[in-house]
Design a protein around this motif. Structure first.
Motif, short mmCIF file in Angstrom:
data_model
loop_
_atom_site.label_atom_id
_atom_site.label_comp_id
_atom_site.label_asym_id
_atom_site.label_seq_id
_atom_site.Cartn_x
_atom_site.Cartn_y
_atom_site.Cartn_z
N HIS A 172 -8.81 31.43 -7.44
CA HIS A 172 -8.74 32.30 -6.27
C HIS A 172 -9.28 33.69 -6.61
N SER A 173 -10.22 34.14 -5.81
CA SER A 173 -10.73 35.50 -6.00
C SER A 173 -9.82 36.48 -5.26
N GLN A 174 -9.96 37.77 -5.59
CA GLN A 174 -9.32 38.82 -4.80
C GLN A 174 -10.37 39.90 -4.60
N LEU A 175 -11.44 39.51 -3.96
CA LEU A 175 -12.55 40.43 -3.77
C LEU A 175 -13.32 39.97 -2.54
N ILE A 176 -13.14 40.69 -1.44
CA ILE A 176 -13.83 40.32 -0.20
C ILE A 176 -15.11 41.13 -0.14
N HIS A 230 -7.20 38.29 -1.35
CA HIS A 230 -6.98 39.74 -1.39
C HIS A 230 -6.13 40.24 -0.23
N ARG A 231 -6.21 39.58 0.93
CA ARG A 231 -5.39 40.02 2.07
C ARG A 231 -4.53 38.87 2.61
N VAL A 232 -4.13 38.00 1.70
CA VAL A 232 -3.40 36.80 2.14
C VAL A 232 -2.08 37.17 2.81
N GLY A 233 -1.51 38.33 2.44
CA GLY A 233 -0.24 38.76 3.04
C GLY A 233 -0.36 39.02 4.53
N ASN A 234 -1.58 39.22 5.02
CA ASN A 234 -1.77 39.49 6.44
C ASN A 234 -1.63 38.25 7.31
N TYR A 235 -1.91 37.10 6.74
CA TYR A 235 -1.96 35.92 7.62
C TYR A 235 -1.15 34.73 7.11
N ARG A 236 -0.40 34.90 6.01
CA ARG A 236 0.49 33.82 5.58
C ARG A 236 1.90 34.38 5.49
N THR A 237 2.89 33.54 5.84
CA THR A 237 4.28 33.99 5.84
C THR A 237 5.02 33.43 4.63
N THR A 238 6.20 33.94 4.41
CA THR A 238 7.07 33.43 3.34
C THR A 238 7.26 31.93 3.51
N ASP A 239 7.54 31.51 4.73
CA ASP A 239 7.79 30.11 5.02
C ASP A 239 6.58 29.25 4.65
N TRP A 240 5.40 29.71 5.09
CA TRP A 240 4.17 28.96 4.80
C TRP A 240 3.97 28.85 3.29
N ASN A 241 4.13 29.98 2.58
CA ASN A 241 3.94 29.99 1.13
C ASN A 241 4.92 29.04 0.44
N ILE A 257 6.09 34.85 -4.10
CA ILE A 257 5.93 35.06 -2.66
C ILE A 257 5.94 36.56 -2.35
N ALA A 258 6.82 37.29 -3.06
CA ALA A 258 6.84 38.75 -2.86
C ALA A 258 5.48 39.34 -3.17
N TYR A 259 4.86 38.85 -4.26
CA TYR A 259 3.54 39.36 -4.63
C TYR A 259 2.49 38.98 -3.59
N LEU A 260 2.49 37.71 -3.17
CA LEU A 260 1.48 37.26 -2.20
C LEU A 260 1.63 38.04 -0.89
N ASN A 261 2.89 38.26 -0.48
CA ASN A 261 3.10 39.01 0.76
C ASN A 261 2.61 40.45 0.65
N SER A 262 2.59 40.97 -0.59
CA SER A 262 2.17 42.37 -0.76
C SER A 262 0.65 42.52 -0.70
N LEU A 263 -0.09 41.43 -0.76
CA LEU A 263 -1.55 41.50 -0.76
C LEU A 263 -2.04 41.67 0.68
N LYS A 264 -2.40 42.91 1.02
CA LYS A 264 -2.77 43.15 2.42
C LYS A 264 -4.03 43.98 2.49
#
Lengths: 487, 221, 81
Positions: B65-69, B106-117, B214-221
Motif C-alpha cells: 500500500h502506498s501513501q502518496l497520491i 494516504h486518505r483512507v480515514g476519509n472513506y473507511r469506518t472502524t466497522d469496515w476496517n 484502526i486508530a492509525y488508519l482512521n487518522s489518515l486523512k
C-alpha cells in the motif's frame, strides 16, 4: 622466481563465501517464489500465521537476495580475484587470513539475525535498509573488515598495477559504506525514553526528507551492489574463461569513470526548477548526455572481447552465462532511463513494471554473472573438474526461459494495470474499481511465479553441480589456464 | 595527474570519495532544507495512532500500500486530494511505499469506518470480494505495545522537537498520563467494534493490536 | 540565506560539476590514447593481468623491492620447513 612456487593461492575464505552464496541464494529465491505464488493464490498467506504472510516475507526475499546471495557472491569472487590479479596469496599473511575468516563468521551471524528479525516483524520499513540499529552496527563492522581485507591485500601485492576489477571492488566498498551510513541514521528510542523495546529506533529524517535519503540510497545502492561489483566480476571471468584479453583496456578505464560520475548525478531533473539561466541548464543537459555515453562502454567492451571467438558460445556454457549477463545488463540499463521519463514514469510507477525491471537486472545480470563466476572458480578451488557440462547447459536454458517468462509477464501486468487505473468512461468517471485491476493480473502473476520457479530450479541444479564438483568429480592435475574443465 | 592516480590507490580512493560526497551535498542538501516544514493543521500522532503505525510497519503494509497520491486526475478521483510534502512532517519513517498491490491509503480515514476496517482486517474478502490481502486475525489476539509507542513519541519530542504538549497539539505528558489518554482514545474505537473478545479484553485494560491499527488508519486523512 | 539563493547556488554547483566531470573524463580519454600512441605507456598489456594470473607468472609491472622481500621471506619459510 622459482622459490615462489612454494606459495599457492589460498581459497579458504572464498570457499566459505561460495557455500554462503549458494545457501542464501536458495533461501532468498525460494522465499521469492513463495511470495510470487502468494500474489496469484492468496490462500498461501495463511500457512504460517503472521510469520508467513506476504508482508513479512517480502523484505526477507529482497534482503536475502541482495545482502545474502549477491554480497556473498561479491565476497567469494573478491577473495578469489583479489589474490590472483594482485599476485599475492592470503596464505602469506596470517593477519589477512584472520580478518577474512572473522568477516565471514560475523557476516553469517548477522545474516541469521536478519532472517529472524524480519520474520518477527522487526523492521524500519525502509526498503533494503530494514534492519534495526543493532544489526546495522554489525553490518558496519563486517564492512570495515572487508575494507581492511581489500586494502591489506593491496598493501602486500606483488603486481604494481591494479587490474580494472580491483578498482570496481574499491568503488563498491566505498560507495556502499557511505550510502548505508547516511540512510541508516536513527535514534534508539529505549535509550532516550527508558521504556519499550530496546531494539526499536526512529529515523533521523522525517517525511519527504526521509524519502529523499531513502531513494538516494535505494538508487545508488543498486549501482554499487548490483552493477559495480558485477562489472568487476565480468572483467575478470569473461577474459579468463575465454582466453581473450579485454577488447580495450582503455575503454574499461574510462567507462569506469563514466559510471562513477553518472550514477551519482543521474538525471538533470534537479536543475529544472532552479533559477539558473536557461542556457546553462541546456548546456548542463547536453553535458550530462555526453557524460553518460562512456558508461555504456563496459557492456560493449565485453561483447567486443568475444569478437571472432563466438564459436566459444557453442562450446562453453560458462561463456553463455557471461554473454547473456552482459546482454541483460544492456537491456536493463536501457530500460531504467526509459522508466525515468516523466510520462512513462506516471504510468509505470507503483505497477509491476518496476519489479519487472529490477528482475531483468538481478536475474539476468547479477544472478547469471555470480552463477557463472562460481562455476569458473570451482575447478580451481577444489582442483576438480566441473561435475556435469550437460547439467550446466540445461540449467542455462531453464533459467533463461524463466527470466523471459518473468519479465514479459511483468511488463504486460504493469502496463495493463497502469492503463486500467487511469481509464475513464465517456463521462470522465473512472472505469474500473481497484479490485478489477487486481483480478485481471492473476494470469500474469501465475506466469511470473512459474518463471521464478524455473529460475529457482536452475539454482538447485547449480547447487547440486557445485556440490558434486567439490565432492565426487574427477581430479585435475594442473590448473587450466583458460576454459574450465568439465565432464 | 592521471598516471599518478592510477598508481596510488589511497589517493584514488580519496578522489572517489570527494566526488561522491560533493554530488551528495549539491543534490540532496538544498531539498533537505526546504521540505519538511509541517503544513498548517498537521499534528503529530497520538501514542495510540503511533502504536498502530508501528504495527503497520511490523507487518510491512507498505510493501503493498502506498501513501502518496500523485497530482493526476485519475488518482485524485480515486483517493482524494493529492499529497503535499508538509503533510508528512511527522512521519518517521516515511511510508510512501513503492508498489500498489493494494490501493493507496494516504486518505483512507476519509472513506473507511472502524466497522469496515474491523471486518476487512479479519477477512478482507467479506467486504472486498476477490481481495488478495492476507487475513490479519492475529491482530485481534495480540496486545498492542504501548511502551514502545510512548518511547517513540517521547524520543521525537526530546530529540527532534516534535510539538507534543504545545497549544493545539496532542498531549503526551508523563508515561501514566499518556497511557490514560491512549486507553480513553481506544475506548471510542472499541465502542464501534463488534468483536466481543476485543471488548472484553479492553475492559481488563488490555488493548488489542486491531484497535491501534484502526486508530492509525482512521487518522489518515 | 533565503531559499532562492540556495537554489541558485545549487544550480551553479550542479552545472559546474557536470562541466568539470565531462572535461575531466574527456581529458582522461585523450590522455589514455596519447600515452598509448606515443609509447609512454601500454595500457593494453594490463589486460593480461586477468589472463596470466598464476602466482609465478611474470609480473606486468612488479613492485621490485617489495617483491624481493617477499621472495626472501618465502625462501626462509622453505628453509624452516
Amino acid at each position: 622466481m622459482q622459490s615462489s612456487n612454494a606459495i599457492n593461492y589460498d581459497y579458504t575464505v572464498a570457499k566459505y563465501f561460495t557455500v554462503a552464496t549458494i545457501v542464501l541464494g536458495i533461501v532468498g529465491m525460494s522465499v521469492g517464489v513463495i511470495i510470487a505464488f502468494q500474489l496469484a493464490f492468496p490462500e498461501l498467506n495463511n500457512l504460517a500465521g503472521e510469520y508467513g504472510n506476504f508482508g513479512r516475507l517480502r523484505p526477507l526475499h529482497t534482503d536475502a537476495v541482495a545482502f545474502g546471495f549477491t554480497v556473498s557472491g561479491i565476497m567469494a569472487t573478491w577473495y578469489y580475484i583479489g589474490q590472483r590479479v594482485l599476485k599475492v596469496s592470503m596464505a602469506e599473511s596470517k593477519f589477512l587470513m584472520f580478518i577474512g575468516k572473522l568477516q565471514f563468521w560475523l557476516y553469517i551471524v548477522t545474516v541469521a539475525a536478519v532472517v529472524v528479525s524480519l520474520i518477527m516483524g522487526i523492521t524500519t520499513s525502509k526498503e533494503y535498509a530494514e534492519f534495526e540499529w543493532p544489526i546495522d552496527i554489525a553490518i558496519v563492522v563486517v564492512w570495515v573488515l572487508w575494507g581492511i581485507s581489500i586494502f591489506g591485500l593491496i598493501g602486500i601485492r606483488r603486481e604494481k598495477v591494479l587490474y580494472i576489477s580491483i578498482w570496481y571492488y574499491i568503488a563498491t566498498f566505498l560507495g556502499i559504506a557511505m550510502l548505508y551510513l547516511f540512510n541508516n541514521m536513527e535514534v534508539p528510542t529505549y535509550f532516550v525514553a527508558g521504556v519499550g523495546k530496546w531494539y526499536h529506533s526512529v529515523s533521523m529524517y522525517a517525511g519527504s526528507n526521509d524519502a529523499m535519503v531513502q531513494w538516494w540510497y535505494g538508487h545508488n545502492a543498486v549501482a554499487f551492489a548490483f552493477t559495480v561489483p558485477i562489472i568487476a566480476m565480468i572483467y575478470y571471468f569473461l577474459p579468463k574463461e575465454s582466453g581473450q584479453p579485454v577488447f580495450s583496456y582503455k575503454l574499461s578505464l574510462l567507462s569506469f569513470w563514466g559510471l562513477m560520475f553518472v550514477y551519482l548525478w543521474a538525471g538533470g531533473h534537479h536543475l529544472l526548477y532552479s533559477t539558473v539561466p536557461d542556457w546553462v541548464q541546456t548546456m548542463g543537459s547536453i553535458f550530462s548526455v555526453v557524460l553518460i555515453l562512456p558508461s555504456w562502454g563496459s557492456a560493449i567492451n565485453m561483447l567486443l572481447t568475444m569478437k571472432g571467438e563466438w564459436g566459444q558460445l557453442k562450446e562453453n556454457p560458462l561463456v553463455k552465462f557471461y554473454v547473456l549477463a552482459s546482454t541483460f545488463y544492456m537491456l536493463s540499463t536501457l530500460e531504467g532511463p526509459i522508466q525515468a521519463i516523466k510520462s512513462v514514469n506516471a504510468l509505470a510507477h507503483f505497477t509491476d513494471w518496476i519489479p519487472g525491471h529490477v528482475h531483468d537486472g538481478t536475474l539476468g545480470w547479477v544472478g547469471f554473472m555470480i552463477i557463472g563466476a562460481l562455476f569458473h572458480m570451482a575447478p580451481r578451488m577444489f582442483k576438480k573438474e566441473i561435475f556435469s557440462k550437460k547439467l550446466i547447459e540445461s540449467q542455462f536454458w531453464l533459467q533463461t526461459t524463466g527470466i523471459v517468462l518473468y519479465f514479459s509477464s511483468m511488463w504486460i501486468a504493469g502496463i495493463t494495470q497502469g492503463m486500467m487505473w487511469r481509464a475513464t468512461d465517456q463521462y470522465g468517471n473512472l472505469t474500473y474499481s481497484f479490485i478489477d485491476t487486481v483480478e485481471v493480473l492473476h494470469p500474469y502473476w501465475t506466469l511470473r511465479a512459474v518463471g521464478g520457479l524455473f529460475y529457482l530450479i536452475g539454482v538447485f541444479m547449480w547447487a547440486y553441480n557445485m556440490y558434486k564438483t567439490a565432492t565426487s568429480s574427477r581430479a585435475i592435475e594442473k590448473e587450466p589456464q583458460y576454459a574450465s574443465p568439465m565432464a | 595527474m592521471f598516471h599518478w592516480l592510477e598508481k596510488n590507490p589511497f589517493f584514488f580512493a580519496v578522489g572517489v570519495f570527494v566526488v561522491i560526497a560533493y554530488a551528495g551535498i549539491v543534490t540532496v542538501v538544498p531539498d533537505f532544507m526546504e521540505s519538511a516544514r509541517p503544513l498548517k493543521g498537521v499534528k503529530p500522532y497520538t501514542t495510540l495512532q503511533l502504536a498502530g503505525r508501528q504495527i503497520y510497519i511490523e507487518n510491512d503494509c507498505n510493501a503493498c500500500h502506498s501513501q502518496l497520491i500523485r497530482p493526476f486526475k485519475s488518482e485524485t478521483d480515486r483517493y482524494g486530494k493529492y499529497s503535499l510534502s508538509g503533510e508528512y512532517a511527522y512521519d518517521r519513517p516515511f511510508l510512501w511505499g513503492s508498489r500498489r498491490i493494494g490501493p493507496d491509503l494516504h486518505r483512507v480515514g476519509n472513506y473507511r469506518t472502524t466497522d469496515w476496517n474491523e471486518n476487512h482486517m479479519l477477512d478482507p474478502e467479506s467486504v472486498v470480494p476477490g481481495s488478495i490481502m492476507p487475513k490479519y486475525g492475529f491482530m485481534f489476539d495480540k496486545s498492542m505495545d504501548f511502551d514502545t509507542a510512548y518511547a517513540e513519541a517521547y524520543t521525537v519530542k526530546k530529540v527532534f522537537n516534535v510539538p507534543y504538549d504545545k497549544p493545539g497539539m496532542p498531549k503526551l505528558g508523563t508515561y501514566e498520563e499518556a497511557k490514560k489518554a491512549a486507553i480513553k482514545e481506544a475506548g471510542a474505537i472499541v465502542a464501534d467494534m463488534k468483536d466481543q473478545a476485543v471488548k472484553d479484553a479492553y475492559k481488563k485494560g488490555d488493548i488489542k493490536e486491531i484497535v491501534a491499527i484502526i486508530a492509525y488508519l482512521n487518522s489518515l486523512k | 540565506m533565503d531559499m532562492e539563493l540556495i537554489r541558485t547556488l545549487q544550480g551553479w554547483g550542479y552545472v559546474s560539476m557536470i562541466f568539470i566531470l565531462t572535461i575531466g573524463l574527456y581529458a582522461y580519454i585523450y590522455h589514455l590514447y596519447k600515452s598509448q600512441k606515443s609509447g609512454i605507456k601500454d595500457y593494453e598489456k594490463y589486460a593480461n593481468l586477468a589472463l596470466n594470473d598464476e602466482i609465478d607468472d611474470c609480473l606486468v609491472e612488479g613492485l621490485y623491492s617489495q617483491d624481493e622481500k617477499k621472495i626472501n621471506r618465502s625462501v626462509k619459510n622453505e628453509l624452516a620447513e
